[in-house]
Enzyme design. Structure first.
Site, PDB file in Angstrom:
ATOM      1  N   GLU B  41     -13.709   4.593 -21.634  1.00 39.80           N
ATOM      2  CA  GLU B  41     -14.348   4.309 -23.178  1.00 39.80           C
ATOM      3  C   GLU B  41     -15.451   6.023 -23.115  1.00 39.80           C
ATOM      4  O   GLU B  41     -15.694   6.684 -22.086  1.00 39.80           O
ATOM      5  CB  GLU B  41     -15.458   3.387 -22.004  1.00 39.80           C
ATOM      6  CG  GLU B  41     -16.631   2.653 -22.709  1.00 39.80           C
ATOM      7  CD  GLU B  41     -17.260   1.991 -22.403  1.00 39.80           C
ATOM      8  OE1 GLU B  41     -17.499   1.813 -21.181  1.00 39.80           O
ATOM      9  OE2 GLU B  41     -18.327   0.892 -23.038  1.00 39.80           O
ATOM     10  N   LYS B 116     -15.757  -2.229 -29.724  1.00 38.83           N
ATOM     11  CA  LYS B 116     -16.267  -3.058 -28.430  1.00 38.83           C
ATOM     12  C   LYS B 116     -16.910  -4.535 -28.480  1.00 38.83           C
ATOM     13  O   LYS B 116     -18.019  -5.081 -29.509  1.00 38.83           O
ATOM     14  CB  LYS B 116     -16.769  -2.758 -27.738  1.00 38.83           C
ATOM     15  CG  LYS B 116     -17.310  -3.203 -25.936  1.00 38.83           C
ATOM     16  CD  LYS B 116     -17.969  -2.051 -25.186  1.00 38.83           C
ATOM     17  CE  LYS B 116     -17.810  -2.191 -23.646  1.00 38.83           C
ATOM     18  NZ  LYS B 116     -18.663  -1.646 -22.867  1.00 38.83           N
ATOM     19  N   CYS B 152     -13.411  -1.646 -21.801  1.00 38.76           N
ATOM     20  CA  CYS B 152     -15.074  -2.248 -20.316  1.00 38.76           C
ATOM     21  C   CYS B 152     -14.640  -3.201 -20.219  1.00 38.76           C
ATOM     22  O   CYS B 152     -14.065  -4.435 -20.026  1.00 38.76           O
ATOM     23  CB  CYS B 152     -15.675  -1.629 -20.277  1.00 38.76           C
ATOM     24  SG  CYS B 152     -15.997  -0.422 -19.108  1.00 38.76           S
TER      25      CYS B 152
END
Lengths: 571, 571
Positions: B41, B116, B152
């Site tokens: 990330e 994300k 994540c």
């Protein structure tokens, strides 16, 4: 209908104490025939409660305190209290477990609960860490009046005023569509220079745009680094100020809603401050007073170097706590000028505070002796300069520890920015009083303070600033002139300008580059600094979250010609 | 299809340096016939970049670096790079101005960008401060394979595994509905004890539930307080580990997706650690190594008291930087025991590090003399104890400043919790190596370290812990036994238990009450502590945000019988 604003000063976490403040104010408001009382955001626990909110016992205790307060309040007075409510469906729907809330208490009961819709998560604000957004427009009906309820940030998203949206919804627009008669706002909006002018302009725009009277209740008081300035106010449908509470002190003000005209009537209006300096002074005095009081200190100690920073802090402390509660300690070294002692003593005399002198020459010699072998063959340098500062820091902490005084640190923002200060030395203290005050503002505050006669001795204002850590040293050996430094820092820190933009504004590229490097390299010092009273829109401290072990400055040059516009930040 | 995981160790903000790391790893992966390379990330800037993201110049520079990287990469290799993308509609729709993103680079171009969806905003994470949530499921097609892309936290919301939802959506479920062949995840998941076991169990559950192979690429390296442990891994459709990279070091691993079986094949699997102590040791060594390296220090200095805390830190530093780069300084006082010197010297010998002795008796006398008049009629107490600690802190900083060493502080978590440490004294340092390691764990780490022969001298392990700041002092004069203290602290800090719950678990109410008071009162010390390496799920530091000037403990008693369940926290 008479509506009162309780501009209270809560202590974070002190639920019984804060409830008592609300109760006493409510009794007074009821005695004056108020029908509705507004308190600030999260008035029951004080703002910001931070990670106390992660403690389930704390949340449960708030709930108990709220129920008790509802029973204790005068039954005929409706009171809006800032509290939290559990998001009981969080485990099913996802989302945070709490709502930042306003409870309507009346007739011994919690009648309604409203949820904050816009959650600030920028600068010093971390509301997404704790709270879920409320999804609906909030209002209640009191004696045939429909009253819209908003909480702080809920009013900070008028896209016409800002020229952009910060959140998808605008709660005031939703309430206007519902046709409420009046909008109230429970706030905990921290002070920064010029903020009140901004708040009133912003809400004036919304009041006029949506044809809504607005009553804005703000918290007052210092909580760690944040100073809440109060200055609660009310606007009529035309956006005119109908009422304003005092700044930097608790207050209870009343404003009448005329049910025929469907608007607020003119009430008491506290005057605005004459200058930014006066306003900042009031903020800093309150910040020191409340930090000391809420940490249960009555006396403070600080080092007096004979320089302007410690002089200003001594004056602020004296105003905050009384001259009998301030001790100034002079700690001259062999490198100290004669005027460093005489100027500091003159200041002490002007302020009427007690001063003591502890000479540090022998202690310096002691450290030199201890380190002589290890330091053989090295030159006098930063290490030796810092030793002096740390000897002073040790003496001051010894006095603080011995007598239970709060040590105030005296570094200004310009120094903190470039690291022109000694970690574990002059940075020592429980509170950094002027660490958000740039050096040029330190001068203007002292000039303002002297407007009716000398408080800060003239020689302190006119001599060249010096740390006096080696013979003949002055600040400008290491730093650009403060007018230049402060302008570069303002552009860099507040305006998010690139090196190229700062140079384009007329600054020397070499100096700009050096300042940027210094700011980046001082991050490790700032990370260990005491809480510092915030007076600008971007202070070092809880709202400044920079990595230490990083290499952005090192690669800056490759990109420094990039030209970009600075972001704007709300609240 | 051969898929590679680049477990790189970026430096925060070093865009050219990080791009170079990605490039070199990509060249190696291409040479081994990989078709797709995953990086962690925000791999381009390193995680967490924090407020560097507020700087428009930084964001622009990332964009330039990304375009350049796309041109430099081997054309036949598809690479997923962690970066940010601007939310260009933010000013119209509301919302934050950036997306935490993954860019697909191939054939010299940025082919696709994915956002994300779940933004952690708890503990050390502040993602709502910077980012807007992505709204759609992310995937791309590579050689007829549909590959789902997650970042994540996107995988940390399986409500079956957690027994609750933390966010409204579950990105992996959305991807499963779309029928992708494989899900990849770019992570920067910081280490805590037992975290890898948890990660694998969680993703195993999702892999099986959604019948999806999962490849998880984690960052490695220390960034200030956070240690990223790497241990990237891949699971097949049955949730079995098919590949695991090494912990606490950079790695490049490959895993084959079999297009007939539509599943991952078995590849190299790094072994798990034998014990929690071994794992923590690796974490702390990496944390020291990277903090020093990324802050451009090659050498460290620390005080050696002859006690167990400084002994452990010296051993960690030696493992991290080499014995020739560690200086231990002994600073005995007249109150120091004889063994404090002999034990520290024995440790220095075992480690092979250089030691020096600076006796502080004369400096203590110097401070006593300086303060004699002010302190007339007072008893020896905390003030005098702290003076000693601060003399040592001054000497160590002088050495650090003089020779350009990084000073390591040596306090453990139990001390930091209750404030059994001296601000500006033994708390001094650029990095607090074991400030998240409870005292009982300090002992077990030392026992583990000695498993093949003595490194920490036996006497250090067996003698009663003492600060030696007055004659005959031992820690247990002021504190409960460490087994008791650490259990109370675990319940209080990690399990969010109330006093009543801790007492119900068998602890003495008086001790529990005292510990709770001490923890609250030490907040001002922790606020000024150096960054401390995080090894637990709740460390003091960036993820611990408590008010200082508060009064919650003072009112605790009224509510302490309240019985509540502790919240659970993800990631």
């Amino acid at each position: 209908m008479k509506i009162a604003i309780a501009q209270i000063n809560p202590t974070i976490g002190d639920l019984p104490g804060n409830a008592q403040k609300i109760l006493e104010t409510a009794q007074q408001a009821a005695a004056e025939d108020a029908r509705l009382l507004l308190t600030p955001e999260l008035s029951l626990c004080g703002y910001p409660p931070r990670d106390l909110l992660l403690n389930p016992t704390f949340v449960e205790a708030m709930n108990i305190a709220l129920q008790q307060l509802a029973r204790d309040l005068p039954p005929k007075l409706a009171v809006l209290v800032g509290t939290v409510e559990e998001n009981t469906k969080a485990h099913i729907t996802g989302g945070k477990t709490l709502f930042n809330s306003t409870a309507l208490l009346e007739e011994g009961k919690v009648k309604q609960i409203f949820h904050k819709r816009l959650l600030p998560t920028y600068d010093v604000f971390d509301e997404h860490r704790y709270f879920e957004s409320g999804l609906q427009a909030n209002y209640f009906t009191l004696d045939n009046l429909d009253i819209g309820v908003t909480i702080c940030e809920d009013l900070w998203n008028d896209e016409e005023f800002w020229g952009k949206r910060s959140y998808a919804v605008n709660p005031i627009a939703d309430l206007a569509i519902l046709g409420v008669d009046l909008i109230v706002n429970l706030s905990a909006s921290p002070y920064s220079v010029g903020k009140q002018h901004f708040r009133e302009a912003m809400l004036r725009h919304s009041a006029v745009r949506f044809q809504q009277p607005v009553i804005y209740a703000n918290q007052v008081g210092g909580n760690d680094d944040l100073i809440f300035d109060g200055r609660s106010f009310a606007l009529n449908r035309q956006g005119e100020v109908m009422c304003r509470a005092h700044g930097f002190e608790i207050d209870l003000v009343m404003v009448e809603f005329d049910e025929v005209q469907r608007d607020l009537q003119l009430s008491s209006i506290a005057p605005e401050y004459e200058s930014e300096d006066e306003e900042i002074w009031q903020a800093l005095v309150l910040g020191v007073k409340d930090y000391a009081r809420k940490c249960r200190f009555s006396k403070v100690v600080l080092g007096l170097s004979g320089g302007i920073d410690s002089a200003l802090v001594a004056a602020i402390a004296t105003a905050a706590l009384g001259k009998e509660n301030v001790l100034g300690v002079l700690m001259p070294s062999p490198y100290s000028s004669e005027h460093s002692v005489s100027d500091a003593l003159a200041l002490g005399e002007n302020l009427g505070i007690k001063t003591d002198i502890l000479r540090i020459g022998e202690l310096m010699q002691g450290f030199d002796n201890s380190l002589a072998e290890m330091f053989t063959g090295t030159e006098f340098g930063i290490a030796e300069e810092n030793i002096q500062s740390r000897i002073r820091g040790n003496l001051l902490m010894a006095i603080a520890n011995k007598f239970g005084y709060l040590l105030l640190s005296t570094g200004n923002k310009s120094e903190m920015a470039v690291g022109y200060c000694t970690l574990y030395g002059d940075m020592n203290g429980g509170l950094a009083v002027i660490s958000d005050v740039p050096k040029t503002r330190v001068y203007s505050l002292c000039d303002w303070l002297n407007r009716n006669g000398e408080i800060i001795p003239q020689n302190i204002l006119t001599k060249a600033p010096s740390a006096e850590l080696k013979p003949g040293q002055v600040d400008q050996d290491s730093l650009p002139a403060y007018e230049i430094l402060d302008d570069i820092l303002q552009r860099l820190i507040h305006n998010y300008q690139s090196a190229a933009q700062i140079v384009a504004a007329g600054h020397d590229p070499t100096i700009v580059d050096r300042v940027i490097q210094m700011v980046a390299r001082a991050e490790f010092k700032r990370r260990q600094a005491p809480p510092g009273l915030k007076i600008t829109d971007r202070a070092f401290g809880t709202g400044w979250r920079m990595p230490i072990a990083s290499n952005w400055v090192g690669v800056k040059k490759a990109y420094q010609t990039v030209n970009v516009t600075a972001p704007t930040f709300v609240q």
